[in-house]
Scaffold this motif. Structure first.
Motif, PDB file in Angstrom:
ATOM      1  N   GLY A  77      54.040  62.652 -29.154  1.00  0.00           N
ATOM      2  CA  GLY A  77      55.167  63.244 -29.849  1.00  0.00           C
ATOM      3  C   GLY A  77      56.404  62.364 -29.813  1.00  0.00           C
ATOM      4  N   THR A  78      56.619  61.710 -28.678  1.00  0.00           N
ATOM      5  CA  THR A  78      57.765  60.814 -28.556  1.00  0.00           C
ATOM      6  C   THR A  78      57.606  59.611 -29.479  1.00  0.00           C
ATOM      7  OG1 THR A  78      58.040  61.497 -26.245  1.00  0.00           O
ATOM      8  CG2 THR A  78      59.168  59.488 -26.941  1.00  0.00           C
ATOM      9  N   ILE A  79      56.401  59.056 -29.530  1.00  0.00           N
ATOM     10  CA  ILE A  79      56.149  57.914 -30.401  1.00  0.00           C
ATOM     11  C   ILE A  79      56.304  58.306 -31.867  1.00  0.00           C
ATOM     12  CG2 ILE A  79      54.354  56.305 -31.180  1.00  0.00           C
ATOM     13  CD1 ILE A  79      53.341  56.308 -28.234  1.00  0.00           C
ATOM     14  N   ARG A  80      55.905  59.523 -32.218  1.00  0.00           N
ATOM     15  CA  ARG A  80      56.076  59.976 -33.612  1.00  0.00           C
ATOM     16  C   ARG A  80      57.549  60.061 -33.998  1.00  0.00           C
ATOM     17  NH1 ARG A  80      51.557  63.119 -32.395  1.00  0.00           N
ATOM     18  NH2 ARG A  80      52.826  64.914 -31.791  1.00  0.00           N
ATOM     19  N   CYS A  81      58.408  60.344 -33.030  1.00  0.00           N
ATOM     20  CA  CYS A  81      59.846  60.362 -33.319  1.00  0.00           C
ATOM     21  C   CYS A  81      60.341  58.977 -33.711  1.00  0.00           C
ATOM     22  CB  CYS A  81      60.626  60.864 -32.100  1.00  0.00           C
ATOM     23  SG  CYS A  81      60.423  62.626 -31.782  1.00  0.00           S
ATOM     24  N   LEU A  82      59.662  57.934 -33.250  1.00  0.00           N
ATOM     25  CA  LEU A  82      59.978  56.567 -33.659  1.00  0.00           C
ATOM     26  C   LEU A  82      59.320  56.231 -34.995  1.00  0.00           C
ATOM     27  CD1 LEU A  82      59.435  54.645 -30.299  1.00  0.00           C
ATOM     28  CD2 LEU A  82      61.583  54.737 -31.554  1.00  0.00           C
ATOM     29  N   SER A  83      58.022  56.451 -35.066  1.00  0.00           N
ATOM     30  CA  SER A  83      57.262  56.005 -36.235  1.00  0.00           C
ATOM     31  C   SER A  83      57.635  56.754 -37.499  1.00  0.00           C
ATOM     32  CB  SER A  83      55.756  56.150 -35.968  1.00  0.00           C
ATOM     33  OG  SER A  83      55.419  57.499 -35.713  1.00  0.00           O
ATOM     34  N   SER A  84      58.198  57.949 -37.363  1.00  0.00           N
ATOM     35  CA  SER A  84      58.545  58.728 -38.550  1.00  0.00           C
ATOM     36  C   SER A  84      59.739  58.161 -39.304  1.00  0.00           C
ATOM     37  CB  SER A  84      58.840  60.185 -38.158  1.00  0.00           C
ATOM     38  OG  SER A  84      59.980  60.259 -37.320  1.00  0.00           O
ATOM     39  N   VAL A  85      60.539  57.304 -38.656  1.00  0.00           N
ATOM     40  CA  VAL A  85      61.742  56.788 -39.327  1.00  0.00           C
ATOM     41  C   VAL A  85      61.756  55.271 -39.468  1.00  0.00           C
ATOM     42  CG1 VAL A  85      63.164  58.748 -38.627  1.00  0.00           C
ATOM     43  CG2 VAL A  85      63.041  56.730 -37.143  1.00  0.00           C
ATOM     44  N   LEU A  86      60.865  54.556 -38.783  1.00  0.00           N
ATOM     45  CA  LEU A  86      60.883  53.100 -38.853  1.00  0.00           C
ATOM     46  C   LEU A  86      59.908  52.593 -39.906  1.00  0.00           C
ATOM     47  CD1 LEU A  86      61.208  52.120 -35.084  1.00  0.00           C
ATOM     48  CD2 LEU A  86      62.999  52.461 -36.805  1.00  0.00           C
ATOM     49  N   ASP A  87      60.255  51.478 -40.530  1.00  0.00           N
ATOM     50  CA  ASP A  87      59.443  50.894 -41.598  1.00  0.00           C
ATOM     51  C   ASP A  87      58.175  50.287 -40.999  1.00  0.00           C
ATOM     52  OD1 ASP A  87      58.355  49.223 -43.633  1.00  0.00           O
ATOM     53  OD2 ASP A  87      60.318  49.140 -44.596  1.00  0.00           O
ATOM     54  N   PRO A  88      56.999  50.746 -41.422  1.00  0.00           N
ATOM     55  CA  PRO A  88      55.749  50.254 -40.843  1.00  0.00           C
ATOM     56  C   PRO A  88      55.482  48.775 -41.098  1.00  0.00           C
ATOM     57  CG  PRO A  88      55.304  51.621 -42.766  1.00  0.00           C
ATOM     58  CD  PRO A  88      56.761  51.777 -42.445  1.00  0.00           C
ATOM     59  N   ARG A  89      56.220  48.162 -42.032  1.00  0.00           N
ATOM     60  CA  ARG A  89      56.021  46.731 -42.263  1.00  0.00           C
ATOM     61  C   ARG A  89      56.521  45.891 -41.093  1.00  0.00           C
ATOM     62  NH1 ARG A  89      58.747  46.609 -48.134  1.00  0.00           N
ATOM     63  NH2 ARG A  89      60.031  48.135 -47.026  1.00  0.00           N
ATOM     64  N   GLY A  90      57.406  46.469 -40.275  1.00  0.00           N
ATOM     65  CA  GLY A  90      57.893  45.735 -39.117  1.00  0.00           C
ATOM     66  C   GLY A  90      57.726  46.500 -37.827  1.00  0.00           C
ATOM     67  N   PHE A  91      56.899  47.553 -37.881  1.00  0.00           N
ATOM     68  CA  PHE A  91      56.732  48.435 -36.727  1.00  0.00           C
ATOM     69  C   PHE A  91      55.268  48.840 -36.632  1.00  0.00           C
ATOM     70  CE2 PHE A  91      56.521  52.768 -34.974  1.00  0.00           C
ATOM     71  CZ  PHE A  91      57.178  52.595 -33.768  1.00  0.00           C
ATOM     72  N   LYS A  92      54.680  48.667 -35.469  1.00  0.00           N
ATOM     73  CA  LYS A  92      53.259  48.961 -35.303  1.00  0.00           C
ATOM     74  C   LYS A  92      53.040  49.737 -34.009  1.00  0.00           C
ATOM     75  CE  LYS A  92      48.762  48.620 -35.887  1.00  0.00           C
ATOM     76  NZ  LYS A  92      48.053  49.314 -36.973  1.00  0.00           N
ATOM     77  N   VAL A  93      52.184  50.769 -34.089  1.00  0.00           N
ATOM     78  CA  VAL A  93      51.787  51.526 -32.904  1.00  0.00           C
ATOM     79  C   VAL A  93      50.339  51.173 -32.580  1.00  0.00           C
ATOM     80  CG1 VAL A  93      51.401  53.806 -31.907  1.00  0.00           C
ATOM     81  CG2 VAL A  93      53.344  53.431 -33.449  1.00  0.00           C
ATOM     82  N   TRP A  94      50.110  50.796 -31.322  1.00  0.00           N
ATOM     83  CA  TRP A  94      48.769  50.462 -30.863  1.00  0.00           C
ATOM     84  C   TRP A  94      48.288  51.515 -29.867  1.00  0.00           C
ATOM     85  CZ3 TRP A  94      46.360  46.915 -33.561  1.00  0.00           C
ATOM     86  CH2 TRP A  94      47.084  45.871 -34.138  1.00  0.00           C
ATOM     87  N   PRO A  95      47.395  52.430 -30.281  1.00  0.00           N
ATOM     88  CA  PRO A  95      46.806  53.371 -29.318  1.00  0.00           C
ATOM     89  C   PRO A  95      45.694  52.662 -28.554  1.00  0.00           C
ATOM     90  CG  PRO A  95      46.010  53.830 -31.534  1.00  0.00           C
ATOM     91  CD  PRO A  95      46.951  52.668 -31.661  1.00  0.00           C
ATOM     92  N   ILE A  96      45.852  52.549 -27.260  1.00  0.00           N
ATOM     93  CA  ILE A  96      44.922  51.750 -26.463  1.00  0.00           C
ATOM     94  C   ILE A  96      43.864  52.639 -25.818  1.00  0.00           C
ATOM     95  CG2 ILE A  96      44.701  50.174 -24.520  1.00  0.00           C
ATOM     96  CD1 ILE A  96      46.144  49.033 -27.011  1.00  0.00           C
ATOM     97  N   ALA A  97      42.619  52.366 -26.148  1.00  0.00           N
ATOM     98  CA  ALA A  97      41.486  53.084 -25.560  1.00  0.00           C
ATOM     99  C   ALA A  97      40.695  52.113 -24.686  1.00  0.00           C
ATOM    100  CB  ALA A  97      40.616  53.659 -26.672  1.00  0.00           C
TER     101      ALA A  97
END
Length: 268
Positions: free
Chosen positions: A59-79
């Motif tokens: 949920g905290t990460i979604r607060c970031l990803s919902s407003v930042l441009d994905p062309r310069g922002f990437k989320v890596w879920p690590i399994a």
């Protein structure tokens, strides 16, 4: 410095909904300006989220990803590492995911798995996870020396709150996919994980890449506090004044859109 004890963390922090929404919006606006300021520069950000299962990382990460441009922002879920990744040093798969200049990357779990789950579950030998503290510090120091900004956040919840969230997840058809057998089993091993977490915080919180332990019994407080830490670190020394309109864009607006713009983008 004295060893940090998780049991001494004050988990009573709360935010009411009105204050939460106001502060969240302000921080998201600030982070959007910071991302724009990073574009075309050598600035880059590495943001690490660790924490107990159901502590609110997603949920905290979604607060970031919902407003930042994905062309310069990437989320890596690590399994768990794949067989091909296991054929390399454990840090190899993280090197390939690090942000380029002008970019930001968030790691939803990270290289710290070596000293947490891999330690507790026996996936790494004692000699491997014990030497990992120095390897991780050196890994992060390399990137700090190269100009990367590193933020490491650990979301901390009490055992009772974690148990309540597990129950709510398993009872909710739309959320039970988040819960695994291992999550519930690991809850019974909290004492072992707590020792490993405290070792991690003690051994890898450095001057240039400190750990920030965020109380997360209240998700709203945890989200706002985490975003404030990120905005403070990423925005330090950064001019977030919007860039002026390039001359060719002003000319295109005049010629093709029929409007005259000043250097800042406003009408003269």
């Amino acid at each position: 410095m004295p060893r940090l004890r998780l049991k001494n963390i004050d988990l009573s922090e709360r935010l009411d909904s009105v204050t939460y929404q106001k502060k969240l919006t302000q921080l998201q606006d600030k982070l959007m300006l910071i991302q724009q300021a990073y574009l075309g520069t050598r600035e880059r950000a590495i943001i690490v989220f660790e924490g107990w299962d159901a502590a609110g990382k997603g949920g905290t990460i979604r607060c970031l990803s919902s407003v930042l441009d994905p062309r310069g922002f990437k989320v890596w879920p690590i399994a768990a590492p794949t067989p091909s990744e296991q054929a390399h040093h454990y840090l190899h798969r993280f090197w390939t995911r690090l942000p380029a200049h002008g970019e930001m990357a968030v790691f939803d779990r990270s290289w710290y798995g070596r000293v947490l789950v891999e330690r507790i579950e026996g996936f790494a030998k004692p000699s491997e996870w014990r030497r990992a503290y120095d390897e991780i510090n050196q890994f992060e120091a390399l990137h700090r020396a190269d100009g990367a900004r590193i933020i490491k956040i650990f979301l901390h919840v009490s055992a009772d709150v974690q148990r309540e969230r597990f129950i709510r997840r398993i009872e909710d058809p739309l959320k039970r996919w988040k819960l695994t057998y291992e999550d519930i089993r690991n809850w019974r091993q909290r004492d072992a994980y707590e020792e490993a977490i405290e070792d991690m915080l003690d051994r890898t919180s450095t001057k240039d890449a400190p750990w920030h332990v965020v109380p997360a019994n209240d998700k709203q407080f945890a989200r706002v506090h985490s975003l404030k830490i990120i905005a403070d670190v990423l925005g330090k020394g950064i001019d977030t004044t919007p860039k002026p309109v390039p001359p060719d864009l002003r000319e295109a607006a005049r010629e093709h859109l029929g409007i005259a713009l000043g250097a800042k983008g406003d009408k003269p």
